[in-house]
Motif scaffolding. Structure first.
Motif, PDB file in Angstrom:
ATOM      1  N   LEU A 326       0.845  -1.193   0.000  1.00 52.65           N
ATOM      2  CA  LEU A 326       0.000   0.000   0.000  1.00 52.65           C
ATOM      3  C   LEU A 326       0.881   1.243   0.000  1.00 52.65           C
ATOM      4  N   GLY A 327       0.242   2.436  -0.174  1.00 53.62           N
ATOM      5  CA  GLY A 327       0.972   3.695  -0.238  1.00 53.62           C
ATOM      6  C   GLY A 327       0.402   4.745   0.702  1.00 53.62           C
ATOM      7  N   TYR A 328       0.942   5.947   0.590  1.00 56.12           N
ATOM      8  CA  TYR A 328       0.573   7.061   1.463  1.00 56.12           C
ATOM      9  C   TYR A 328      -0.933   7.285   1.495  1.00 56.12           C
ATOM     10  N   GLU A 329      -1.569   7.226   0.327  1.00 58.87           N
ATOM     11  CA  GLU A 329      -2.976   7.594   0.234  1.00 58.87           C
ATOM     12  C   GLU A 329      -3.903   6.606   0.930  1.00 58.87           C
ATOM     13  N   HIS A 330      -3.455   5.355   1.124  1.00 57.14           N
ATOM     14  CA  HIS A 330      -4.357   4.349   1.674  1.00 57.14           C
ATOM     15  C   HIS A 330      -4.754   4.643   3.117  1.00 57.14           C
ATOM     16  N   ALA A 331      -3.866   5.254   3.890  1.00 57.65           N
ATOM     17  CA  ALA A 331      -4.214   5.565   5.277  1.00 57.65           C
ATOM     18  C   ALA A 331      -5.367   6.560   5.342  1.00 57.65           C
ATOM     19  N   PHE A 332      -5.448   7.479   4.380  1.00 54.85           N
ATOM     20  CA  PHE A 332      -6.569   8.415   4.331  1.00 54.85           C
ATOM     21  C   PHE A 332      -7.871   7.679   4.018  1.00 54.85           C
ATOM     22  N   THR A 333      -7.801   6.675   3.149  1.00 51.36           N
ATOM     23  CA  THR A 333      -8.984   5.864   2.872  1.00 51.36           C
ATOM     24  C   THR A 333      -9.438   5.133   4.127  1.00 51.36           C
ATOM     25  N   HIS A 334      -8.494   4.580   4.877  1.00 46.65           N
ATOM     26  CA  HIS A 334      -8.852   3.889   6.124  1.00 46.65           C
ATOM     27  C   HIS A 334      -9.481   4.859   7.125  1.00 46.65           C
ATOM     28  N   GLN A 335      -9.017   6.110   7.102  1.00 49.27           N
ATOM     29  CA  GLN A 335      -9.596   7.128   7.974  1.00 49.27           C
ATOM     30  C   GLN A 335     -11.070   7.331   7.653  1.00 49.27           C
ATOM     31  N   VAL A 336     -11.401   7.422   6.379  1.00 48.31           N
ATOM     32  CA  VAL A 336     -12.800   7.563   5.963  1.00 48.31           C
ATOM     33  C   VAL A 336     -13.606   6.346   6.391  1.00 48.31           C
TER      34      VAL A 336
END
Length: 380
Positions: A326-336
């Protein structure tokens, strides 16, 4: 959403992606984007996937088609927007650090508590919590695999300000940003330590330093809320470039922290190492899919490299086959995912505004210690 630059793009990516990979209990609709410049906000909305635009965030508060306000603006605006949105009955996601001052953070927590009594939820965006390897690290500590926590070492190292000719931005102005490396990236380091260990920082001894005190304005003049006198081509840097501090943990352990935007060659090295009586772990965001784990009970004395991409690891089952990182952006998806799940369940999401205030208290203690010859200073 309010704001559409770096964080706005990251949050937009998450709102678009989350319902396509995760089975969410509610369906997010990217209804309206707020920004000051009509042309720029319209272009951003088209690029990022928002349906409509407004040029004043207060317009969001009276709209029945807006249930949640996502705040991606500079720190000096967080308190005003978040408090107004919560009082208007809107759920709120607010980027970190929670505020620019302790007083603002306390007022935001009070608003969040008032809102929670009416079923309105709030969350602060310490996104690195949602990296799968970090979640696994927290679970290992919680399960007692490290034993008694004795040492925590945390660094957040970047180098984007090494060049003294790098332009002056709002992040280098105390009125707009609150602090420099301390609040921008040091806040992540503090939250990561408290999240992984499950312990609070109770006291600090700190030093702050500004290496470059004057910088040129960007081509075309000041931007992002900066103000300059007519004819000025440079402006003062009024925040710290680097922060270092020692800390005591509530469980009796010691911590060493460093946050700098002058670590030449380091791009986004958020690192944590936790040493306990029974084991240790280490994580570096520049190798974000890996967790290093040392089990003191293992006869083969050495750190184990755990590739955190297996389906049983946190969040991973929704993504790719094992080994596909995974990459940087995936943590933001998990936040949502976590925020939408909490709203649907009627529970308070984490990290809460109270968690954000806890970090703010540490940042405040660091600044007080640095101003007092690095004396030990209590958090709180």
């Amino acid at each position: 959403m309010v704001g559409y630059a770096f964080m706005g793009a990251a949050h937009s990516q998450a709102w678009r992606t989350a319902p396509r990979f995760f089975d969410l209990p509610l369906a997010p609709r990217m209804r309206v984007l707020a920004g000051r410049d009509p042309g720029a906000v319209k272009a951003a909305a088209e690029r990022l996937g928002w349906e409509q635009t407004v040029t004043g965030w207060p317009e969001l508060l009276d709209r029945d088609d807006v249930d949640l306000v996502d705040i991606c603006t500079p720190g000096h605006t967080h308190a005003e927007i978040a408090i107004a949105a919560l009082d208007a009955g809107k759920h709120v996601l607010c980027e970190k650090p929670l505020a620019n001052t302790l007083a603002e953070a306390e007022a935001m927590v009070a608003a969040a508590e008032r809102a929670a009594a009416r079923g309105v939820r709030s969350m602060v965006g310490f996104t690195y919590r949602r990296v799968p390897a970090v979640q696994l690290a927290r679970q290992l500590v919680a399960d007692g695999r490290l034993g008694e926590i004795r040492h925590v070492r945390v660094q957040y190292l970047q180098d984007w300000l090494v060049d003294p000719q790098a332009p002056l931005t709002w992040r280098l102005d105390k009125q707009l940003a609150g602090s420099g490396a301390l609040g921008d990236i040091g806040s992540h380091a503090v939250d990561l330590a408290q999240f992984v260990t499950g312990q609070a920082l109770t006291g600090v001894a700190a030093a702050l330093e500004t290496f470059v005190t004057e910088r040129p304005y960007p081509a075309g003049g000041p931007t992002g809320g900066l103000v300059a006198a007519p004819g000025d081509t440079t402006g003062p840097v009024t925040v710290d470039d680097a922060a270092v501090f020692l800390a005591r943990l509530s469980g009796g352990g010691l911590g060493v922290f460093e946050a700098t935007r002058f670590a030449t060659g380091r791009k986004n090295a958020l690192r944590i190492e936790v040493s306990g009586s029974a084991g240790s772990l280490a994580f570096d965001f520049e190798d974000m899919n890996v967790l290093q784990f040392f089990d003191g009970q293992d006869d083969v004395q050495g750190f184990r490299r755990v590739l955190v991409t297996e389906p049983q690891h946190p969040y991973i089952a929704a993504w790719w086959p094992a080994g596909h990182g995974l990459g940087y952006e995936h943590a933001f998806t998990h936040q949502v995912v976590d925020l939408v799940g909490a709203i649907a369940a009627g529970t308070d999401p984490a990290p809460s505004f109270a968690d954000g205030l806890a970090v703010q208290r540490v940042l405040d203690a660091v600044e007080r210690s640095a101003a007092d010859d690095s004396r030990w200073t209590a958090v709180g």
